[in-house]
Design an enzyme around this catalytic site. Structure first.
Site, PDB file in Angstrom:
ATOM      1  N   ARG A  59       2.790 -45.200 -56.912  1.00  0.00           N
ATOM      2  CA  ARG A  59       3.435 -44.652 -55.726  1.00  0.00           C
ATOM      3  C   ARG A  59       3.150 -45.530 -54.504  1.00  0.00           C
ATOM      4  O   ARG A  59       2.004 -45.740 -54.152  1.00  0.00           O
ATOM      5  CB  ARG A  59       2.947 -43.224 -55.465  1.00  0.00           C
ATOM      6  CG  ARG A  59       3.695 -42.559 -54.319  1.00  0.00           C
ATOM      7  CD  ARG A  59       3.221 -41.155 -54.066  1.00  0.00           C
ATOM      8  NE  ARG A  59       3.994 -40.539 -52.989  1.00  0.00           N
ATOM      9  CZ  ARG A  59       3.638 -39.464 -52.342  1.00  0.00           C
ATOM     10  NH1 ARG A  59       2.501 -38.870 -52.645  1.00  0.00           N
ATOM     11  NH2 ARG A  59       4.404 -38.970 -51.389  1.00  0.00           N
ATOM     12  N   HIS A  68       0.812  -1.217   0.000  1.00  0.00           N
ATOM     13  CA  HIS A  68       0.000   0.000   0.000  1.00  0.00           C
ATOM     14  C   HIS A  68       0.852   1.277   0.000  1.00  0.00           C
ATOM     15  O   HIS A  68       0.323   2.380  -0.166  1.00  0.00           O
ATOM     16  CB  HIS A  68      -0.920   0.002   1.222  1.00  0.00           C
ATOM     17  CG  HIS A  68      -2.251   0.628   0.957  1.00  0.00           C
ATOM     18  ND1 HIS A  68      -2.485   1.446  -0.117  1.00  0.00           N
ATOM     19  CD2 HIS A  68      -3.431   0.554   1.622  1.00  0.00           C
ATOM     20  CE1 HIS A  68      -3.736   1.862  -0.103  1.00  0.00           C
ATOM     21  NE2 HIS A  68      -4.338   1.327   0.940  1.00  0.00           N
TER      22      HIS A  68
END
Length: 581
Positions: free
Chosen positions: A567, A340
């Protein structure tokens, strides 16, 4: 009582040389207990601590309670049988005369007014334990924290949006790279972003030439309070910090957070991990605490506490369905305890309000997190619950059918089919808010008329099935088929609740991927420069065909004919058909 001179072993008179040592534990703030405990382990066995600490401990001078530089404190006597502790201790004072022993007289049988004698119950013996080492350091830290004039701001935050987005994040991580994001990760990231916008919360008090001053650090080093077990079995907190957290995106912040926790659990923390913490986050809510007011240590201006996520107490008697229908969210209480002297209540309140706003998704908070984790979907948005009770408006139960049909028609447009580029895929027809639904409807049940084999389902589960069926790694498009029986046949096989494969199945899939990759590596190494049609980049064909043929065998299929392109043909022949290399 006789008075004596103060003993040379009084713990209040520490050697002045120890306090002046640069390697004193005082540099570690609330972590001094851990440093002293590690030092004691180092003295017992240097190999029991990480080698990075050896140079530090070579000239280390511990503080209060450590055995290397401070003589042990005198043992304080146990409390007297009547419960009163002596005010001071005289060295070996002569025993008092029998007439001067009121404690013994009080233990004698008492006589009541009617002359009857009653014997008192024996007083339990109390045992006092002198705190040394790490516990003594904790006492010193807590007593020093009393010098800080602190105040605390408290704010309750709805947790539903954070919980819903965390479900989306962790589901994506489970399907992708693994790991799990906790609520503390999200809250900590929001705290860092809020601290950047409110730099006063990241500052701390100091004295320069004896005058009060405010220190504004260059970076936000977010401290994390981690629960660790001590050598004696007691648990305590160690505070380590993520350095320069404001410069990190969420992915880096998450990784740094997890790394600190992992090294803390394994005893691999270094001295740098403790240093320069500017703002601390602690989460006592994991053990059910609603909220806390933690102690603020010197060198910091703010500590944020995270409470448990619970429904408000006044709704504790309601069922889950009633809570969902009433749009009641779990709440989480945040506290900001601040110095504070340099921070005012309005600044702390604005800071918590900003954290609140971010956790509700303002300024793209969750969008930033999703982008950092490469989650290709929009996050859940915060909206006010919608009610349709007026005449002429469509009931919500009917509105749920709209997104189901939208996913069947356009779900493939959000499928994650590009492995090379990350993009966030959206489509207005697939946004539930466009159909009058919000996040408050996610946990409500609606009639679905046989969708996914169910009669009633929560909207969250409905969307989970739809996204798994149409928006993951495979796009499915069939609504152009005019035959309703054919569409229904596909829907029954696509719109199913998908369970994650168990570890054995995952290991089997990985094994098939490995043999596919190994075969391509073999060909590339053995036949350098030869023309071939490699399966490289499409090795998932092998576990896919393996799964299809395995299911065909379970269904007692007699023969399978594969129409194979060039492939990957050699790879399929070797790893599916079983031809020798």
């Amino acid at each position: 009582m006789a008075t004596t001179e103060k003993s040379t072993t009084d713990p209040t008179e520490l050697p002045t040389t120890a306090a002046a040592e640069p390697s004193s534990a005082a540099a570690f703030g609330p972590n001094e207990w851990l440093v002293e405990e590690m030092y004691e382990r180092y003295l017992d066995d240097p190999n029991s601590v990480d080698t990075a600490w050896h140079d530090f401990f070579a000239d280390y001078r511990p503080g209060i309670g450590a055995r290397a530089s401070v003589a042990p404190a005198p043992q304080r006597p146990a409390a007297t049988p009547d419960g009163a502790a002596p005010a001071a201790e005289a060295p070996k004072a002569a025993p008092a005369a029998p007439a001067e022993r009121p404690v013994e007289r009080s233990a004698e049988a008492a006589t009541t007014a009617d002359g009857k004698s009653t014997a008192p119950a024996p007083a339990p013996e109390a045992e006092a334990t002198v705190l040394r080492g790490a516990p003594a350091r904790v006492v010193a830290n807590m007593e020093s924290s009393l010098e800080l004039p602190t105040a605390t701001s408290v704010r309750a935050v709805p947790a539903k949006l954070m919980a819903d987005n965390r479900v989306v994040i962790n589901n994506h991580l489970r399907r992708a790279r693994g790991g799990k994001v906790s609520f503390t990760h999200l809250i900590g990231f929001a705290v860092v972003k809020a601290a950047v916008e409110h730099p006063a919360m990241n500052a701390h008090f100091a004295r320069v030439d004896g005058k009060p001053a405010v220190v504004h650090p260059e970076h936000v080093n977010l401290g994390l309070a981690i629960d660790l077990p001590g050598r004696d079995g007691n648990r305590a907190l160690v505070v380590v910090s993520i350095k320069q957290a404001e410069q990190m995106d969420f992915a880096r912040f998450w990784a740094a957070y997890e790394d600190l926790v992992r090294r803390a659990r394994n005893g691999k923390l270094s001295t740098d991990d403790f240093a320069d913490t500017t703002l601390t986050l602690t989460n006592p809510g994991t053990i059910g605490t609603n909220h806390s007011v933690p102690r603020l240590m010197s060198g910091q201006g703010t500590i944020v506490g995270v409470g448990a996520m619970e429904y408000p107490a006044e709704f504790s008697g309601m069922s889950e369905d009633a809570l969902a229908n009433a749009a009641v969210s779990k709440i989480m209480t945040l506290t900001s305890t601040y110095d504070h002297r340099i921070i005012q209540g309005a600044q702390s309140g604005e800071f918590l309000r900003r954290v609140h706003q971010l956790l509700l998704g303002e300024d793209g908070f969750y969008d930033e997190i999703f982008a950092a984790l490469h989650i290709p979907y929009e996050p859940v948005r915060w909206l006010i619950d919608r009610e349709f009770t007026h005449e002429g408006q469509i009931d919500k139960a009917a509105r749920v059918i709209e997104p189901i049909n939208a996913y069947r028609t356009n779900g493939h447009l959000m499928a994650d089919t590009d492995p090379l580029e990350f993009t966030v895929r959206t489509h207005p027809d697939l946004d539930i808010t466009k159909h009058g639904l919000t996040l408050w409807d996610l946990d409500r049940e609606f009639p679905v008329g046989g969708f996914a084999g169910e009669r009633l389902m929560r909207l969250r589960d409905i969307l989970g099935v739809l996204r798994d069926a149409y928006c993951r790694r495979v796009g499915v498009e069939y609504m152009h088929i005019t035959d309703p029986e054919q569409r229904a046949w596909l829907q029954q096989r696509v719109e199913v609740k998908g369970d994650a494969p168990d570890k054995e199945e995952q290991k089997h899939i990985l094994g098939r991927l490995n043999v596919a990759e190994a075969f391509e590596t073999f060909l590339q190494t053995k036949y350098v420069g030869q023309r071939r049609f490699s399966l490289e980049g499409a090795e998932t064909v092998i576990p896919l065909l393996d799964a299809v043929l395995g299911r065909a065998a379970e269904d007692e299929t007699d023969e399978v004919v594969i129409g194979m392109p060039h492939r990957g043909r050699l790879n399929v022949l070797a790893n599916i058909v079983g031809k020798p290399y």
